[in-house]
Scaffold this motif. Structure first.
Motif, PDB file in Angstrom:
ATOM      1  N   SER A   1       0.845  -1.201   0.000  1.00  0.00           N
ATOM      2  CA  SER A   1       0.000   0.000   0.000  1.00  0.00           C
ATOM      3  C   SER A   1       0.874   1.243   0.000  1.00  0.00           C
ATOM      4  O   SER A   1       2.007   1.233   0.481  1.00  0.00           O
ATOM      5  CB  SER A   1      -0.926   0.010   1.219  1.00  0.00           C
ATOM      6  N   GLY A   2       0.354   2.308  -0.536  1.00  0.00           N
ATOM      7  CA  GLY A   2       1.124   3.543  -0.681  1.00  0.00           C
ATOM      8  C   GLY A   2       1.653   3.642  -2.085  1.00  0.00           C
ATOM      9  O   GLY A   2       1.025   4.266  -2.951  1.00  0.00           O
ATOM     10  N   PRO A   3       2.774   2.973  -2.413  1.00  0.00           N
ATOM     11  CA  PRO A   3       3.314   3.079  -3.762  1.00  0.00           C
ATOM     12  C   PRO A   3       2.500   2.345  -4.816  1.00  0.00           C
ATOM     13  O   PRO A   3       2.530   2.725  -5.989  1.00  0.00           O
ATOM     14  CB  PRO A   3       4.717   2.480  -3.635  1.00  0.00           C
ATOM     15  N   ASP A   4       1.769   1.297  -4.428  1.00  0.00           N
ATOM     16  CA  ASP A   4       1.094   0.469  -5.430  1.00  0.00           C
ATOM     17  C   ASP A   4      -0.429   0.553  -5.394  1.00  0.00           C
ATOM     18  O   ASP A   4      -1.082   0.326  -6.412  1.00  0.00           O
ATOM     19  CB  ASP A   4       1.521  -0.994  -5.271  1.00  0.00           C
ATOM     20  N   TYR A   5      -0.988   0.848  -4.270  1.00  0.00           N
ATOM     21  CA  TYR A   5      -2.451   0.976  -4.182  1.00  0.00           C
ATOM     22  C   TYR A   5      -2.809   1.768  -2.930  1.00  0.00           C
ATOM     23  O   TYR A   5      -2.010   1.870  -1.989  1.00  0.00           O
ATOM     24  CB  TYR A   5      -3.136  -0.392  -4.164  1.00  0.00           C
ATOM     25  N   ALA A   6      -4.002   2.332  -2.957  1.00  0.00           N
ATOM     26  CA  ALA A   6      -4.480   3.113  -1.820  1.00  0.00           C
ATOM     27  C   ALA A   6      -5.259   2.222  -0.867  1.00  0.00           C
ATOM     28  O   ALA A   6      -6.019   1.342  -1.302  1.00  0.00           O
ATOM     29  CB  ALA A   6      -5.361   4.264  -2.302  1.00  0.00           C
ATOM     30  N   LEU A   7      -5.072   2.431   0.421  1.00  0.00           N
ATOM     31  CA  LEU A   7      -5.872   1.712   1.399  1.00  0.00           C
ATOM     32  C   LEU A   7      -7.346   2.052   1.213  1.00  0.00           C
ATOM     33  O   LEU A   7      -7.690   3.159   0.785  1.00  0.00           O
ATOM     34  CB  LEU A   7      -5.406   2.060   2.814  1.00  0.00           C
TER      35      LEU A   7
ATOM     36  N   ALA B   1      11.112   2.251 -22.364  1.00  0.00           N
ATOM     37  CA  ALA B   1      11.527   3.539 -21.789  1.00  0.00           C
ATOM     38  C   ALA B   1      11.095   3.577 -20.331  1.00  0.00           C
ATOM     39  O   ALA B   1      10.357   2.697 -19.866  1.00  0.00           O
ATOM     40  CB  ALA B   1      10.908   4.697 -22.569  1.00  0.00           C
ATOM     41  N   ASP B   2      11.547   4.588 -19.600  1.00  0.00           N
ATOM     42  CA  ASP B   2      11.123   4.723 -18.214  1.00  0.00           C
ATOM     43  C   ASP B   2       9.609   4.870 -18.140  1.00  0.00           C
ATOM     44  O   ASP B   2       8.990   5.564 -18.957  1.00  0.00           O
ATOM     45  CB  ASP B   2      11.782   5.949 -17.577  1.00  0.00           C
ATOM     46  N   LEU B   3       9.026   4.213 -17.143  1.00  0.00           N
ATOM     47  CA  LEU B   3       7.579   4.274 -16.967  1.00  0.00           C
ATOM     48  C   LEU B   3       7.165   5.604 -16.350  1.00  0.00           C
ATOM     49  O   LEU B   3       7.921   6.206 -15.578  1.00  0.00           O
ATOM     50  CB  LEU B   3       7.120   3.126 -16.075  1.00  0.00           C
ATOM     51  N   PRO B   4       5.952   6.074 -16.663  1.00  0.00           N
ATOM     52  CA  PRO B   4       5.467   7.313 -16.057  1.00  0.00           C
ATOM     53  C   PRO B   4       5.096   7.111 -14.591  1.00  0.00           C
ATOM     54  O   PRO B   4       5.286   6.029 -14.023  1.00  0.00           O
ATOM     55  CB  PRO B   4       4.245   7.661 -16.904  1.00  0.00           C
ATOM     56  N   ALA B   5       4.532   8.145 -13.985  1.00  0.00           N
ATOM     57  CA  ALA B   5       4.263   8.155 -12.546  1.00  0.00           C
ATOM     58  C   ALA B   5       3.190   7.151 -12.155  1.00  0.00           C
ATOM     59  O   ALA B   5       2.323   6.770 -12.956  1.00  0.00           O
ATOM     60  CB  ALA B   5       3.839   9.561 -12.125  1.00  0.00           C
ATOM     61  N   ALA B   6       3.255   6.742 -10.893  1.00  0.00           N
ATOM     62  CA  ALA B   6       2.219   5.876 -10.341  1.00  0.00           C
ATOM     63  C   ALA B   6       0.858   6.540 -10.504  1.00  0.00           C
ATOM     64  O   ALA B   6       0.721   7.754 -10.362  1.00  0.00           O
ATOM     65  CB  ALA B   6       2.497   5.598  -8.866  1.00  0.00           C
ATOM     66  N   GLY B   7      -0.139   5.742 -10.799  1.00  0.00           N
ATOM     67  CA  GLY B   7      -1.482   6.253 -11.022  1.00  0.00           C
ATOM     68  C   GLY B   7      -1.812   6.474 -12.485  1.00  0.00           C
ATOM     69  O   GLY B   7      -2.990   6.660 -12.832  1.00  0.00           O
ATOM     70  N   THR B   8      -0.798   6.448 -13.362  1.00  0.00           N
ATOM     71  CA  THR B   8      -1.041   6.604 -14.793  1.00  0.00           C
ATOM     72  C   THR B   8      -1.887   5.433 -15.290  1.00  0.00           C
ATOM     73  O   THR B   8      -1.607   4.275 -14.989  1.00  0.00           O
ATOM     74  CB  THR B   8       0.278   6.644 -15.582  1.00  0.00           C
ATOM     75  N   GLU B   9      -2.922   5.738 -16.053  1.00  0.00           N
ATOM     76  CA  GLU B   9      -3.823   4.689 -16.535  1.00  0.00           C
ATOM     77  C   GLU B   9      -3.169   3.822 -17.605  1.00  0.00           C
ATOM     78  O   GLU B   9      -2.416   4.319 -18.449  1.00  0.00           O
ATOM     79  CB  GLU B   9      -5.102   5.309 -17.108  1.00  0.00           C
TER      80      GLU B   9
END
Length: 286
Positions: A157-163, A212-220
């Motif tokens: 939780s936090g970096p990968d998903y929201a509680l 290439a480098d992946l975009p920010a967390a939360g990107t669809e």
């Protein structure tokens, strides 16, 4: 053996004659299966089955258990445990001075001393060890640790998903011994068991790779204009995502490009997981 200090983790101790019985009745994992010198993942759910708190559990002595979670949610976690304790003979306390570190890519744990406890993190197919107390000298940074965690498809939780936004199946707790389906009732058990027995879990953690480098967390994640899921944490061109596997299967069958923002990506089920893509897309997506 790389070792990193995890400054964003905190320890809560639960001890007393009723400690294990109390936790067994509210947490997802089966504590009867928890061995000595082992840390297993678990969660405290809302009655609707979504994860309110995620953590690692290990034994810290007779009638005593250690719960390691994110430092920023530890106070709320303690308050929630207090709320459920009622008349159980269990002491609940957050330990502010315990250092948490982790070692990986080693076949043996570092030597344990009177001021250090070392347990194996069972979420990983290869040996990974958590250290509580005076740790081996740090030889790597937290970024190195998260790159290893991502490569092994271990979501947090936090970096990968929201509680409060994910079920245990979404983040593979059912795949890594974090849910005790045979132990009886726990908070949220009815919803989680229904998903298990009906096979209705469609959101899953997948490995993401790109050129290439992946975009920010939360990107669809998208294919043919349809949202498949969203990115979680990333390390350069490798990352994790929680995605609808029925929609991913439909995109793969159609040969459609899957993108995260403007970056083309490929998605893969972790090699250690037992679930597969569905044979056909759901009626909703037909």
């Amino acid at each position: 053996m790389p070792t990193a200090i995890l400054a964003d983790r905190a320890i809560t101790d639960v001890s007393g004659p009723d400690a294990e019985h109390f936790l067994q009745n509210i947490l997802t994992l089966d504590l009867d299966a928890l061995g000595q010198n082992e840390a297993r993942p678990g969660a405290l759910l809302a009655p609707q089955g979504k994860i309110m708190f995620d953590f690692l559990v290990s034994r810290s002595g007779e009638n005593a258990l250690r719960l390691e979670c994110r430092a920023d949610i530890a106070d709320d976690f303690v308050r929630r445990l207090m709320l459920y304790r009622l008349r159980a003979k269990a002491d609940i306390s957050k330990q502010d001075q315990v250092l948490v570190s982790v070692s990986w890519q080693s076949d043996s744990a570092a030597s344990q001393t009177d001021s250090t406890t070392t347990v194996r993190d069972s979420r990983f197919p290869s040996p990974v060890f958590r250290h509580y107390g005076v740790a081996p000298a740090a030889t790597a940074g937290e970024a190195d640790w998260h790159a290893f965690r991502i490569a092994n498809a271990v979501a947090e939780s936090g970096p990968d998903y929201a509680l409060a936004d994910a079920f245990p199946h979404d983040v593979l707790l059912d795949q890594m011994g974090g849910v005790g389906f045979k132990k009886g009732c726990f908070i949220g058990q009815e919803v989680v068991s229904r998903m298990q027995h009906r096979g209705t879990a469609r959101r899953r953690v997948l490995l993401v790779t790109a050129a290439a480098d992946l975009p920010a967390a939360g990107t669809e994640l998208r294919a043919d204009g349809k949202v498949l899921g969203a990115l979680g944490s990333a390390s350069g061109s490798h990352g994790l995502a929680i995605a609808r596997i029925d929609r991913v299967k439909a995109a793969l069958d159609a040969g459609s490009e899957i993108t995260a923002g403007d970056v083309a990506v490929s998605l893969e089920i972790p090699s250690w997981a037992s679930f597969t893509y569905p044979e056909a897309a759901s009626a909703e997506d037909a």
